[in-house]
Design a protein around this motif. Structure first.
Motif, short mmCIF file in Angstrom:
data_model
loop_
_atom_site.label_atom_id
_atom_site.label_comp_id
_atom_site.label_asym_id
_atom_site.label_seq_id
_atom_site.Cartn_x
_atom_site.Cartn_y
_atom_site.Cartn_z
N LEU A 109 -80.23 61.95 12.94
CA LEU A 109 -81.22 62.13 14.00
C LEU A 109 -81.73 63.57 14.05
O LEU A 109 -82.92 63.80 14.34
N GLU A 110 -80.87 64.54 13.76
CA GLU A 110 -81.32 65.93 13.69
C GLU A 110 -82.31 66.11 12.54
O GLU A 110 -83.31 66.80 12.67
N TYR A 111 -81.99 65.50 11.40
CA TYR A 111 -82.89 65.55 10.26
C TYR A 111 -84.22 64.87 10.60
O TYR A 111 -85.28 65.36 10.24
N PHE A 112 -84.15 63.77 11.33
CA PHE A 112 -85.36 63.06 11.74
C PHE A 112 -86.21 63.93 12.65
O PHE A 112 -87.43 64.03 12.47
N LYS A 113 -85.58 64.60 13.65
CA LYS A 113 -86.32 65.48 14.55
C LYS A 113 -86.98 66.63 13.79
O LYS A 113 -88.12 66.97 14.05
N SER A 114 -86.23 67.21 12.84
CA SER A 114 -86.81 68.31 12.09
C SER A 114 -87.94 67.81 11.17
O SER A 114 -88.93 68.51 10.97
N GLY A 115 -87.81 66.62 10.63
CA GLY A 115 -88.89 66.04 9.82
C GLY A 115 -90.14 65.80 10.65
O GLY A 115 -91.26 66.04 10.18
N ILE A 116 -89.95 65.31 11.87
CA ILE A 116 -91.09 65.13 12.77
C ILE A 116 -91.75 66.47 13.03
O ILE A 116 -92.98 66.61 12.97
N PHE A 117 -90.95 67.50 13.28
CA PHE A 117 -91.49 68.82 13.58
C PHE A 117 -92.20 69.43 12.37
O PHE A 117 -93.27 70.01 12.50
N LEU A 118 -91.60 69.30 11.20
CA LEU A 118 -92.15 69.95 10.01
C LEU A 118 -93.29 69.18 9.36
O LEU A 118 -94.22 69.78 8.81
N PHE A 119 -93.23 67.86 9.38
CA PHE A 119 -94.22 67.07 8.67
C PHE A 119 -95.22 66.36 9.57
O PHE A 119 -96.43 66.40 9.33
N TYR A 120 -94.71 65.70 10.60
CA TYR A 120 -95.60 64.84 11.38
C TYR A 120 -96.51 65.62 12.32
O TYR A 120 -97.69 65.31 12.44
N ILE A 121 -95.98 66.61 13.01
CA ILE A 121 -96.80 67.35 13.99
C ILE A 121 -97.99 68.04 13.32
O ILE A 121 -99.13 67.91 13.79
N PRO A 122 -97.80 68.77 12.20
CA PRO A 122 -99.00 69.36 11.56
C PRO A 122 -100.00 68.30 11.07
O PRO A 122 -101.22 68.47 11.21
N ALA A 123 -99.48 67.22 10.52
CA ALA A 123 -100.38 66.15 10.06
C ALA A 123 -101.10 65.52 11.25
O ALA A 123 -102.30 65.20 11.16
N ALA A 124 -100.40 65.33 12.36
CA ALA A 124 -101.03 64.74 13.54
C ALA A 124 -102.13 65.66 14.09
O ALA A 124 -103.19 65.17 14.50
N ILE A 125 -101.89 66.96 14.08
CA ILE A 125 -102.91 67.89 14.55
C ILE A 125 -104.15 67.81 13.65
O ILE A 125 -105.28 67.73 14.13
N PHE A 126 -103.92 67.82 12.34
CA PHE A 126 -105.05 67.70 11.41
C PHE A 126 -105.80 66.39 11.61
O PHE A 126 -107.03 66.37 11.64
N LEU A 127 -105.07 65.30 11.76
CA LEU A 127 -105.72 64.00 11.92
C LEU A 127 -106.46 63.89 13.25
O LEU A 127 -107.49 63.22 13.34
N LEU A 128 -105.93 64.54 14.29
CA LEU A 128 -106.64 64.55 15.57
C LEU A 128 -107.94 65.35 15.47
O LEU A 128 -108.96 64.94 16.03
N VAL A 129 -107.91 66.47 14.79
CA VAL A 129 -109.14 67.24 14.60
C VAL A 129 -110.14 66.43 13.77
O VAL A 129 -111.34 66.40 14.07
N PHE A 130 -109.64 65.76 12.76
CA PHE A 130 -110.49 64.89 11.94
C PHE A 130 -111.09 63.78 12.79
O PHE A 130 -112.30 63.50 12.69
#
Length: 162
Positions: A109-130
């Protein structure tokens, strides 16, 4: 200026659009045409021009599909945004299971949280701007809500199943 000259000037202006006039002004112009040779010539030329124009037949049965390719492209972009989010989530979940397995749930779960922070949040920001750039506000709000639910609650959902 006498009344004949006034009517003559107005008739010269109104003859080209005589078919669009109301009944009373049209009758005044037509009456003037019977007495005025210049207006009669203009009226004849206008009628000849109107009769020489080809008539366009409009069918009520024709269904217009405006910009069909653009609509398909727009739907393809929406599908691409959903697919990118799903692939990133799949990668995070798969790698957390692969490296830590079910034995160490807290580490996973710690690895999952860090993956969300490192991979998903930046991608989500980019996709929201898109989405903000290319789509309507409704799609942006839906994307934002889904991203917030994933960021804030997906870990808790995974804990329920583990």
């Amino acid at each position: 200026m006498d009344s004949f000259k006034k009517i003559h000037l107005l008739s010269l202006e109104l003859i080209p659009i005589i078919n669009d006039l109301d009944d009373e002004p049209r009758q005044v112009v037509l009456e003037h045409i019977t007495y005025c040779e210049d207006c009669q010539k203009l009226y004849d030329r206008t009628e000849n021009f109107n009769s020489s124009m080809p008539k366009q037949e409009y069918s009520e049965d024709v269904e217009l599909k405006p910009l069909k390719k653009l609509v398909q492209f727009n739907n393809g972009l929406k599908l691409l945004l959903i697919t990118v989010r799903a692939l990133i989530l799949f990668y995070i979940v798969y790698s957390s299971f692969k490296y830590y397995g079910v034995e160490s749930v807290t580490s996973m779960l710690e690895y999952f949280k860090s993956g969300i922070f490192l991979f998903y949040i930046p991608a989500a920001i980019f996709l929201l701007v898109f989405a903000f750039t290319f789509f309507n506000k409704k799609w942006v709000w839906i994307s934002l809500v889904i991203d917030l639910v994933i960021i804030l609650f997906l870990e808790k959902v995974l804990q329920l199943f583990l």
